[in-house]
Structures are given as C-alpha cells and as structure tokens.
Scaffold this motif. Structure first.
Motif, PDB file in Angstrom:
ATOM      1  N   UNK A   1       0.824  -1.207   0.000  1.00  0.00           N
ATOM      2  CA  UNK A   1       0.000   0.000   0.000  1.00  0.00           C
ATOM      3  C   UNK A   1       0.860   1.259   0.000  1.00  0.00           C
ATOM      4  N   UNK A   2       0.197   2.364  -0.335  1.00  0.00           N
ATOM      5  CA  UNK A   2       0.802   3.698  -0.317  1.00  0.00           C
ATOM      6  C   UNK A   2      -0.324   4.692  -0.065  1.00  0.00           C
ATOM      7  N   UNK A   3      -0.043   5.980  -0.269  1.00  0.00           N
ATOM      8  CA  UNK A   3      -1.084   7.000  -0.131  1.00  0.00           C
ATOM      9  C   UNK A   3      -2.088   6.932  -1.267  1.00  0.00           C
ATOM     10  N   UNK A   4      -1.762   6.196  -2.320  1.00  0.00           N
ATOM     11  CA  UNK A   4      -2.600   6.157  -3.520  1.00  0.00           C
ATOM     12  C   UNK A   4      -3.336   4.844  -3.733  1.00  0.00           C
ATOM     13  N   UNK A   5      -2.840   3.764  -3.156  1.00  0.00           N
ATOM     14  CA  UNK A   5      -3.429   2.458  -3.468  1.00  0.00           C
ATOM     15  C   UNK A   5      -3.219   1.510  -2.304  1.00  0.00           C
ATOM     16  N   UNK A   6      -3.980   0.409  -2.322  1.00  0.00           N
ATOM     17  CA  UNK A   6      -3.789  -0.696  -1.383  1.00  0.00           C
ATOM     18  C   UNK A   6      -4.235  -1.974  -2.074  1.00  0.00           C
TER      19      UNK A   6
ATOM     20  N   UNK B   1       3.773  -4.097   3.379  1.00  0.00           N
ATOM     21  CA  UNK B   1       4.833  -3.592   2.521  1.00  0.00           C
ATOM     22  C   UNK B   1       4.463  -2.177   2.100  1.00  0.00           C
ATOM     23  N   UNK B   2       5.290  -1.202   2.491  1.00  0.00           N
ATOM     24  CA  UNK B   2       5.031   0.193   2.150  1.00  0.00           C
ATOM     25  C   UNK B   2       6.166   1.069   2.622  1.00  0.00           C
ATOM     26  N   UNK B   3       6.164   2.310   2.205  1.00  0.00           N
ATOM     27  CA  UNK B   3       7.178   3.253   2.664  1.00  0.00           C
ATOM     28  C   UNK B   3       7.071   3.449   4.175  1.00  0.00           C
ATOM     29  N   UNK B   4       8.158   3.827   4.842  1.00  0.00           N
ATOM     30  CA  UNK B   4       8.091   4.014   6.305  1.00  0.00           C
ATOM     31  C   UNK B   4       6.976   4.952   6.739  1.00  0.00           C
TER      32      UNK B   4
ATOM     33  N   UNK C   1       9.283  -0.727   1.966  1.00  0.00           N
ATOM     34  CA  UNK C   1       9.569  -0.675   0.538  1.00  0.00           C
ATOM     35  C   UNK C   1       8.343  -0.135  -0.180  1.00  0.00           C
ATOM     36  N   UNK C   2       8.539   0.846  -1.055  1.00  0.00           N
ATOM     37  CA  UNK C   2       7.430   1.406  -1.792  1.00  0.00           C
ATOM     38  C   UNK C   2       6.858   0.438  -2.809  1.00  0.00           C
ATOM     39  N   UNK C   3       5.547   0.469  -2.971  1.00  0.00           N
ATOM     40  CA  UNK C   3       4.873  -0.339  -3.986  1.00  0.00           C
ATOM     41  C   UNK C   3       3.944   0.568  -4.787  1.00  0.00           C
ATOM     42  N   UNK C   4       3.518   0.086  -5.928  1.00  0.00           N
ATOM     43  CA  UNK C   4       2.539   0.789  -6.746  1.00  0.00           C
ATOM     44  C   UNK C   4       1.367  -0.146  -7.014  1.00  0.00           C
TER      45      UNK C   4
END
Length: 371
Positions: A136-141, A213-216, A238-241
């Motif tokens: 996940x990130x701020x844009x997706x999961x 799994x994602x950015x700190x 670790x960043x994901x898209x």
C-alpha cells in the motif's frame, strides 16, 4: 478453487447436511509431464465408479442420481489439468459442484454421504501456512493471498483500493500557506482509514498472519489511524505501486517470511522441549491420534509430506499392508493424517507442519498435551 479460498464460512457451508447423496471424489494428481498423463484416465475411471455407485445405491432415486451425475460431468469438463497440483477434489450434489486443486496428496476415493468429505481440504489449508500481504501507499492498497505456492492478488473485502483524486485547489493552498506533504494530508489519512476498515473485515472473516509492505511513512500512518495492521508479523519498508506484481512483491517480502517461519519453528521446538521435560509430550501416530480423540492435544506438529495407511485395531492404529484398501476393510484409513488434522482443528488444537525428517525420531508426528 485453490486452498486459500477455503474460508471458515465456506468450510462451515461444505460441512452442512445435504440431501443424500452428496458426492465427494478425491484423487492424487501430478504437476508435470509425463506423470500427469495418467491423471485423465484415473479421473475417468473414478467418474465411472461414481456413476455405478449412484445407480446401485438403493437410497438414491433415479432423479437424484441423474442430477448428481450431471453436476459431476460438468465439473469434469471444467477441470484444468494445466493447473494440477498434488490432488484433485470434486464435490457435487444435485444443485452444485465444486473443484478443488490442492498442494497436498489425497487417496483415490468416491464417497456418497449426507455431507461433503472435507478432511483433505482442511489438511491442505493447514499445510499451506496461509498468510496475507498488504502492499500500500497513499494512492493504493492491494491485498495478496500467500501460500507455500506463492502470492496472488485478492479481490476481497473491497480490495484493491485506490485513493480518490481531487483537482488541485489553489485557493485552499493559499489559505493553508503551502501544499501539504502526502502523508500529512487529511485526504491520505482518510484513505488509510478506509484501508484499515477493509483490512479489519478481511482479518475477521479469515484470520492469517499479516505482512505489510510500504514506505516508512505509510507504515507509520496506517498504525496511527487504525488498529488492523498493528498485529502484523512482518513489515517491509519498501514502496509499492498499484502495478506491483505478485512475484515482485514476493521477492521483497521473502526475507520477512523466512524470519517468521524460522521464529515459528523455534517456538515449536521450545514448546516440545518443555513438554518433554514436563511429561506432557506424545510422539508417534498412534499416541497422537489417541490424544486428539480424547481432546488432550494442545499442539500437534507433522512433517510436511508425512502420509501413511493404517488399520484401526482395538482402538489403536497399526500399519496396514500394501493390499489393504477401505473397500475391502472398513477399518483401513488411507488418509489418517488428514483425518487427524481435521479432528485436531475441530477440537481447538493448534496444527503446525514442519520440515521433513525434523520429527523422524518421534515417528514423523508429535503433540504437546493439555493434560
């Protein structure tokens, strides 16, 4: 369907009573050529046996037998041998059929009953050591289901999720003095609250170990806005898209998976050491089987590929000869290990599969006793 589709709710449904006959067909299969060439012939023979059983059973009316046979035939047409694993299970009644391809072997069997045979499904799920991975990130999961076979993206509980996009608002930016950073914006917080809520639903319906799994910044904020991610057994910064593939994600999460498995194995060894010193230990199939039947087993560990055929004699298990089959002797159990796993889980016992030969001195299976 694959093993990871067997949720507690689905298992409960499979076990419910059905109008007789509910048909269960199981057989071993092969993943690669040339061994897989025999699978189609074996399946054809078992389907013929099922048809004969339906016709000869006095409890089965002509209409009911024809309906079940029609569902079985539809299932056989749908079997994809290119996806074969170690066994095939087909369940069919007059109204439906299900196909399960399992990473654990099962004997040849045709069973007519008032419920489906589930022991092979349950044991395969226990042996698969299922887990969840959330990228996940701020844009997706995106949610991935993990087994010993790898990862695959899941469309469950609202996943995958994408953050809503809003047009930039220069007047708002002027009022607050600057454009907020991604992980301090209220929009991102609201999105991750949505992720947390969806994750809570998935974990409630199908509890498994969870890896994130994602950015700190993403990992920290998800913990801040919700509760579902806090019990995660592994975190990978670790960043994901949204386009990160299952193999790519598995590569990133593999070290955390290995750590989790090593810790789990160490914990089991410690519990068995304590059990031996406190005389609350059982080793060998017969002792463990008795402990499970009596509800005394709190934890059982089984070598991953342990399978054996036994005969029940005077309430104990004895090795069965190579010619013994359930058809000729009602006391012969070809999949006693799967039967034991299902009974143990029904009694609230923990079940863990361990590396081959790690329990060789204990007959490939051991238990920690409650009393």
């Amino acid at each position: 369907m694959d093993t990871d589709a067997l949720t507690p709710g689905l298992l409960q449904d499979l076990r419910r009573n059905r109008p007789y006959p509910a048909l269960s067909l199981t057989m071993p299969t092969h993943r690669k050529a040339p061994d897989n060439a025999q699978d189609a012939v074996r399946l054809r023979n078992l389907v013929a046996e099922a048809g004969n059983r339906l016709e000869s059973d006095p409890r089965v009316t002509r209409e009911a037998g024809a309906a079940v046979k029609a569902q079985l035939d539809r299932a056989v047409e749908e079997v994809d041998q290119r996806r074969a694993l170690d066994s095939l299970v087909i369940l069919a009644d007059a109204d439906e059929y299900q196909i399960w391809q399992l990473p654990r072997t099962a004997p040849e069997r045709v069973v007519l009953s008032d419920s489906y045979l589930t022991r092979n499904l349950v044991a395969a799920k226990a042996g698969a050591r299922l887990f969840w991975v959330l990228g996940f990130s701020a844009e997706h999961a995106t949610l991935f289901s993990g087994t010993n076979e790898g990862l695959r993206a899941e469309k469950r509980g609202g996943f995958p999720l994408s953050a809503p996009h809003e047009e930039p608002n220069p007047q708002r930016e002027e009022r607050i003095g600057d454009t907020p950073s991604t992980y301090s914006s209220e929009d991102t917080r609201n999105f991750l609250r949505t992720v947390d809520e969806a994750l809570r639903g998935v974990m409630a319906a199908d509890p498994r170990p969870l890896f994130l799994v994602g950015l700190p910044q993403a990992l920290s904020l998800l913990d801040e806005v919700g509760e579902s991610a806090k019990p995660a057994v592994g975190r990978v910064a670790k960043g994901t898209t949204a386009d990160t593939t299952a193999p790519e994600l598995l590569k990133e999460v593999s070290p955390a998976l290995e750590d989790w498995r090593a810790q789990a194995a160490a914990e089991i060894r410690s519990r068995f050491d304590n059990a031996r010193s406190s005389r609350s230990f059982a080793g060998g199939l017969d002792e463990v089987w008795l402990a499970v039947r009596e509800g005394r087993a709190g934890l059982i560990a089984i070598e991953e590929h342990f399978a054996t055929t036994v005969r029940v004699t005077d309430g104990h298990l004895e090795p069965a000869g190579p010619d013994a089959t359930p058809d000729t002797d009602g006391q012969v159990r070809e999949d006693i290990v799967d039967e034991l796993v299902e009974a143990a889980l029904d009694n609230g016992c923990e079940v863990s599969f361990v590396a081959d030969d790690s329990l060789a001195v204990h007959g490939r299976i051991a238990a920690v006793l409650r009393f």
